[in-house]
Every structure is written in structure tokens, then in C-alpha cells.
Design a protein around this motif. Structure first.
Motif, PDB file in Angstrom:
ATOM      1  N   THR B 199     -13.363 -93.148  29.928  1.00 62.37           N
ATOM      2  CA  THR B 199     -14.377 -92.743  28.949  1.00 62.37           C
ATOM      3  C   THR B 199     -15.184 -93.967  28.536  1.00 62.37           C
ATOM      4  O   THR B 199     -14.762 -95.108  28.746  1.00 62.37           O
ATOM      5  CB  THR B 199     -13.745 -92.126  27.689  1.00 62.37           C
ATOM      6  OG1 THR B 199     -13.147 -93.169  26.905  1.00 62.37           O
ATOM      7  CG2 THR B 199     -12.684 -91.100  28.032  1.00 62.37           C
ATOM      8  N   ASP B 201     -19.473 -95.211  27.236  1.00 58.44           N
ATOM      9  CA  ASP B 201     -20.840 -95.307  27.745  1.00 58.44           C
ATOM     10  C   ASP B 201     -21.232 -96.743  28.031  1.00 58.44           C
ATOM     11  O   ASP B 201     -22.374 -97.022  28.378  1.00 58.44           O
ATOM     12  CB  ASP B 201     -21.816 -94.741  26.692  1.00 58.44           C
ATOM     13  CG  ASP B 201     -21.515 -93.281  26.392  1.00 58.44           C
ATOM     14  OD1 ASP B 201     -20.936 -92.620  27.259  1.00 58.44           O
ATOM     15  OD2 ASP B 201     -21.862 -92.844  25.287  1.00 58.44           O
ATOM     16  N   THR B 240     -18.975 -89.477  29.901  1.00 61.56           N
ATOM     17  CA  THR B 240     -19.684 -90.021  28.728  1.00 61.56           C
ATOM     18  C   THR B 240     -18.977 -89.585  27.449  1.00 61.56           C
ATOM     19  O   THR B 240     -18.233 -88.610  27.444  1.00 61.56           O
ATOM     20  CB  THR B 240     -21.148 -89.528  28.673  1.00 61.56           C
ATOM     21  OG1 THR B 240     -21.132 -88.104  28.767  1.00 61.56           O
ATOM     22  CG2 THR B 240     -21.957 -90.096  29.829  1.00 61.56           C
ATOM     23  N   ASP B 241     -19.221 -90.326  26.379  1.00 61.25           N
ATOM     24  CA  ASP B 241     -18.528 -90.088  25.111  1.00 61.25           C
ATOM     25  C   ASP B 241     -19.129 -88.913  24.342  1.00 61.25           C
ATOM     26  O   ASP B 241     -19.637 -89.073  23.236  1.00 61.25           O
ATOM     27  CB  ASP B 241     -18.604 -91.347  24.237  1.00 61.25           C
ATOM     28  CG  ASP B 241     -17.609 -92.406  24.686  1.00 61.25           C
ATOM     29  OD1 ASP B 241     -16.574 -92.041  25.279  1.00 61.25           O
ATOM     30  OD2 ASP B 241     -17.870 -93.591  24.444  1.00 61.25           O
TER      31      ASP B 241
END
Lengths: 418, 418
Positions: B199, B201, B240-241
Motif C-alpha cells: 500500500t 502512494d 493506492t491508499d
């Protein structure tokens, strides 16, 4: 320069003259081998390979000053007392670019790894921060020193700093560490191309063949598994015990492989063709016969090749225990030496838990080692003869027993984990 | 049965209540996981796999009584004195079938591993035998006991004897040992199918991207290399978060993989979606937060699947040092547990060479260990913070420092080699 003959003089091994010691044999492998060529490969392909040149960092680590916690960047001169309020002017996440600039009395919400804004004096972890409802304000609930929870640019690694030395092996941790510094390709030694030659007519493939005096082969599977463990491919050839067959095979292999590893046929039996054939083809002997048990008739030679590093031939005896020692100790060292790692074997030292009788050759015994209070205790296993391997289901180390000594309980011995 | 909640009560960790200890977390991995299904595979594919059932030998080892040396099979009652002559009636090589039967006073030329003929009483190694020219006669030149240099049928392994236990891992030596006993297929546990979810970005792929506050990823390469070292494939996904992205991915992966291993997003930051998303999908928490440094917010959960073993999710924090500890200690144990090996981690014990200050959480420190006189000495390295990995270029072990203790020089600590 006939170093093989010179060697015959420098050790006199009691009743077995002409044999060299284990340490002498290992040293000759280091001294008489040339490292292979080098290549550039992707870091993701480089696990367990050896660096050919040092690596310097292209970047600082951390790359920029950043928050060590989820919290708030603050701008305030000196220590902050509990109760001080700050105006919240924005948020920066990890990986986010921001042009925010703090003024005295201002704060920015930050997450771990986020770049701190210009004029940050300290970072308050979120546990000591209280939001003021309906206002863009926060309150600090515990005293806070300047420069808290800030990771400074370059504090771990500075641009140009050496990350790894030539000869260093790339472990899992090394791969991770170099990845973090943005290294994407590495300059490493080529992997040796290894041909394995299993001699002997006694190998059975099925239960039926056992009826005719044949046996199942442990040596081929052992060697294949060891190289598989090292993530290295090998090519296995079986050859019948005739001078012609061995000669034809060596002729072919010497030009195509960096190492020829043989099992069997290196003693002085009537069908032991490995050494005479190799010498006849033009291999130069580096050593033959080591004062060890198992594995006495081990043979090591090199063949000079034009515009190429030499081809090395390591002839192991055919007994499976000798092959096991040969591969764990000698082949292991040879593979490292050919990849530029010229340091000696890293032996552990451990404390033997029982007596061992003297023998005129150095022995490698399969043992079970366990730690207790920071000490390593060694216990020998039964069934150590050279045609036996079943104790490898229990053994976790291979231990050296010096020649011509009665070993007392409590003596310190060296070995390797297996 | 809510064991996750029950856990909250059984450790009170000083100022950080609710955390479980490292030992408790490891025990939960052993206790709360089910081994995967089993399969039969070729022994040549079985390196490092775990036996699902014990293996018994189908044959005797040695398979037949045989010569331990190159020499001569003799037939003679009692001890043989130097000077005795024997009539030479033939030759048997290793792997050769022979119908030869010895009578008193007769000899047969033999090579190591050759089946001894019927009525052999002893074997004379060739070093104590002299051929009589132009006659089919040999002379023994040293006294010889009955039954010398004979390897008896079944002396190492008898038919039916247990060669390996269920749960045992197949090392290189084990592969060799089983090969010698003619084992060609083994019944082992299936390898866990592992999905890795990175995880965050903030991951840069090129130097250019570093300008925008991103960093190079160490976690993906670290995890890939560790599994490569274990000869196990993994599938790596970057996400992406956002809650939506994490949720979609977990939904998909939970049915296709036995283990989902995540990095990052397990703390209590505003963008830490791993735990809430997993719980929302139906994962049951086994533990969250371990009293350790690095790696406190580690999360472990299971998802029940119909007609299938559960899918396990191990959520590691995003700091690379936490990922390193997570993989070397927790993932290692989880992989073993899913393959039927339910014994605890095998920690070494070593002697620390310097003082260490107390910390309220147990720490894993990267150290350099070396043996001296049977003792293992430990030296801590600098740069131990959770965002730093560069000392893994030097470290060879990971050492546990107990919580809430000032460690004195000479204290015994446990750890693992890395």
C-alpha cells in the motif's frame, strides 16, 4: 612452475605421506583460481550474487527531511509547553508534493514519511495533539522539544557514501537496502557454468534393477539439490567406467563449462579413470589426495583456455558422504572463489559433548548442534561411515575433528551449519 | 468464541495496554492456523518442502553385503596370518551381478561397493595383497581379521525403518538420504499461495519521480527476494491508499490466495485502511498490535472459506525495518505452520558485547554475530531506526531485546541468523 609436485613435500602425514591437509586444500582453491568475468544485471535478479565493484549511493537517505510519525509539523521557537495552540493550515501525506511554508504559530497535519514543510521546527505526534472543534486550531497537550520526530535528510546515507563492497554477497537484506537507495542494476561476477559428471556403472533407476547388484544414486540428487538451494543451474552427465567414455566427455565439457565436478573414479582402483584422463587431456594437477575422512582421494586440476578463464575440475570420490562433504565445503568455497569472494570458509566453533577417538586423518562428522546460554553444543550422530547418509535427516552441521588427537568432552571444534 | 477480544485481557503492557507480546503473537500464529492440503510430488521437486506423512524404507541399506574397499574377497576360517596364499577365481565390479561362490582358499577381486560372493569370510584391502606373477594366486601381506571391510546388508537402514517424520523439512541432505533409499515421490504439504499487497502512494519508480516527495520502494523487493530465497513464488500487487481500492483488491484476493501479506496501512492514521477493510469484508481478527519495535501495529486475521482452508491476512506496517522483521520472523513461522510444521521458531542464544538501554517494547535489533571458542558473541549495529535498512549490508542476525530491562554486557539474548 610445478606447484603440484612442490606440494608433495610440504606435508608429511604420518603413515600416509603425500597427502595435504584440509586447510592446505582449501587454501589452494582460493589461491589457484581466477574469478570469472563480470556482468551487469537487474537488482531483482541479483539475490545471492557477488558484487564485482563497490556501490555508492546516488541519493540521500532519507531523501528529504520528513516526519517520523503521524502528527503535526509545528513552527515555534524553543521548547513548546503543554497548552500552546497552533493554527492548522493544511495537510501533507507521504509521497505528496507540497509548497506549504509554516509561519510562527502555524501547524500542518502530516503522516509518517511525509516531507516536512519549510520552517518546521518540530513535529508533534498525534497522541499529544488535540483538535479544537469548529476552528482551524490544535492544542499541544504535552511539553515538546525542538526537532522531535524529524528524520533528517541524509541522516542514514549521504550521496556518494559506499553501500556495498566488491566481493560482497547480496543477501535478502542487501537487496532491500539497495532497493531503498534506488539501485536498479548491479555489477556482479558471472555465475560459474557447472557440469556434473557421475561416474559408475552401478546406478539403478528402478527397484527392478536393484536385483543385479546396482544401487540407487544419491550423488546426482544431492548435487542437484545443493545447487538448487544456491539458485544455480547445473548440468548432470552420467558416464560409464571406461577410459574412452570419460575422455570423450571431458574433451567436450572442458570448453563449455567453467567447472567440471565429478563423483567417483578418483582413487587408484583399476577403473578410476578421472585423474589419468584429465591429466592426459591437459589438465594440470593442483592437488590430489587430502588427509581427510571421508573424501581422501579428492582431485583438483585446471585446464588453461585461450581468451577465457581456466576450466577447473574437482574430482570427488564416489562415496556419498565424501560427495556431501565435498559439496558443502569444497564446492561451496570454489563457487565463491570463482565469483571474486576470496575469504576463507566461515567456520563456527562449538563445544563437543562427548569424547572422540583419535584418527590419523582429519574427519568431518555429521552432528546435531544446539545453543544453550550463548554456547553452541555439538553432539555426534551414529552412522558416520562414508557409504551412509541417513543421519542427514537429523544432522544440522558438519564438524571438523583434527587428525591425531583424542578429543575430550568440552573441546572446541569448528564446523559449518548445513 | 471471540478469542481476539479475550486476548485484550491477557497482557497489560505498561503504558501501552492491549498489546500482546512477541511470544503471544507467535503462539497465535501456530495455534490459529490450519495446515494446507497435501500433494505427492517427485523427490527432485521437493527441496525445502515439509513431509505430510512419515516415510519408511522399502529397501535395506546397504541393499546387499558389499566390499568397503578396493580389494579381495577371501574364504578362510578364522584370522588370516601374513603370507597365506589364495587362488584368484574372478572379479566383481560395483554394480555387477555375479554368481561366483568362494571355496576355502579362494579369492575374488572386488571393487568398493561390489557385492561380495557367497562364502566370503573377510575382505583384504588391496594395500595388503600381493599378486603372484604368472599364476592365478595372491598373497596376503598382513594379518587379517574375519569380516574385515564388509558392509553388511541392512546395517544402516532395515526395510520398514522410518526415514523421516511428518512435518520434517526436506533439506539437501534429506533429499540425498531419501534418494539413496530409492524414494522417488514424497507426500508433502502444498505450498501456500501468497499475494503481497504494497500500500502507499509514495512509491517512485525512477529518479525523476523522487522530486515530488516520493521514495524508492524497499518492501516489494525485500519480500520478493525473501520468497525467492525460499524457492517460493509470490504475486505482488500495488494499491493506492483509498478504501475503495483496498476493498476491491482484498475481495478478489481472499478467494484465490492462502495468504494475503500487506505492507503499510495498519496503524491508526487517516489513510490506514487495511484493518477496517479486512474486518468489513469478513476477516476475523486474531491479533492487532504487538508490543515490539519495529512493527507494533501488526495485524493478523483469517477469512473462513467453504471447502477450503481459511485465507490468512498478515498486515505488516509500512516501515521497511518492520517489514524485514515481519518477514524473517512472522511470515517465516506462518509459512511453516501452513505446511504442517507447528514447532516454535528456533532461536539461537548469544552473548551481547555491550549494554543496551531499556525500552518499554521488545526490540528486534540487527546485529553482527561471531563465534569464538564455542560462544556466540553479538554486536549491535548503528542505524536501527524503522525507516533504515542500510545496516543489513553488514548484519548477519536479528536479535530480541526483552522489554523493560536494562541489558548488561554479557547478557544472553535470543535471535535468528538472517
Amino acid at each position: 612452475m610445478n606447484q603440484a609436485i612442490a606440494l608433495d613435500n610440504h606435508s608429511a602425514c604420518g603413515s600416509e605421506p603425500g597427502l595435504i591437509t584440509v586447510d592446505e586444500a582449501l587454501q589452494l582453491i582460493l589461491d589457484r583460481t581466477q574469478a570469472l568475468t563480470t556482468e551487469c544485471i537487474g537488482l531483482d535478479q541479483a539475490l545471492n550474487r557477488y558484487l564485482a565493484t563497490p556501490i555508492s549511493s546516488q541519493i540521500n537517505l532519507p531523501l528529504f527531511s520528513q516526519s517520523a510519525v503521524d502528527g503535526y509539523a509545528l513552527c515555534h521557537e524553543g521548547e513548546i509547553e503543554a497548552g500552546v495552540h497552533f493554527e492548522l493550515i493544511g495537510e501533507i501525506r507521504a509521497g505528496q508534493r507540497s509548497e506549504l511554508v509554516l509561519q510562527q504559530g502555524q501547524a500542518v497535519r502530516l503522516f509518517t514519511g511525509a516531507k516536512i514543510p519549510v520552517h518546521t521546527t518540530t513535529v508533534a505526534r498525534q497522541e499529544i495533539v488535540q483538535a479544537i472543534e469548529h476552528q482551524n486550531m490544535i492544542k499541544i497537550t504535552a511539553a515538546l522539544q525542538p526537532h522531535a520526530d524529524i528524520r533528517d535528510v541524509g541522516e542514514e546515507v549521504a550521496v556518494g557514501q559506499c553501500l556495498g563492497q566488491a566481493g560482497q554477497q547480496l543477501s535478502v537484506g542487501a537487496i532491500a537496502s539497495l532497493s531503498m537507495a534506488g539501485v536498479q542494476t548491479v555489477h556482479v561476477y558471472a555465475l560459474p557454468k557447472v557440469a556434473v559428471v557421475i561416474t559408475g556403472d552401478e546406478i539403478a533407476d528402478t527397484m527392478d534393477e536393484l536385483q543385479s547388484g546396482k544401487i540407487f544414486d544419491a550423488n546426482g540428487p544431492l548435487i542437484r539439490a545443493w545447487f538448487q538451494q544456491q539458485h544455480q543451474q547445473v548440468y548432470i552427465f552420467h558416464v560409464t567406467d571406461t577410459e574412452y567414455a570419460v575422455s570423450q566427455l571431458f574433451h567436450d565439457l572442458k570448453d563449455r563449462y567453467d567447472v567440471i565436478l565429478t563423483t567417483g573414479g578418483v582413487s587408484v582402483g583399476d577403473y578410476d579413470f578421472v585423474r589419468p584422463v584429465a591429466l592426459n587431456i591437459g589438465f594440470k594437477e593442483i592437488f590430489w589426495k587430502v588427509k581427510q575422512k571421508p573424501g581422501k582421494p579428492m582431485f583438483f586440476a585446471e585446464y588453461a583456455r585461450k581468451q577465457h578463464s581456466p576450466c577447473y575440475l574437482l574430482g570427488l570420490p564416489g562415496n556419498p558422504a565424501a560427495v556431501y562433504v565435498g559439496i558443502q565445503v569444497y564446492v561451496n568455497l570454489l563457487m565463491k572463489a570463482l565469483q571474486g569472494q576470496k575469504s576463507p570458509c566461515a567456520w563456527f566453533s562449538g563445544i563437543i559433548q562427548h569424547e572422540l577417538k583419535s584418527d590419523q586423518r582429519e574427519r568431518f562428522l555429521r552432528m546435531y548442534a544446539q545453543f544453550e546460554q550463548g554456547q553452541l553444543y555439538l553432539n555426534s550422530l551414529s552412522k558416520q561411515q562414508s557409504h551412509m547418509l541417513s543421519n542427514l535427516m537429523q544432522a544440522n552441521c558438519l564438524v571438523r575433528i583434527p587428525a591425531n588427537q583424542n578429543i575430550q568432552k568440552g573441546a572446541v571444534l569448528s564446523g559449518i551449519f548445513i
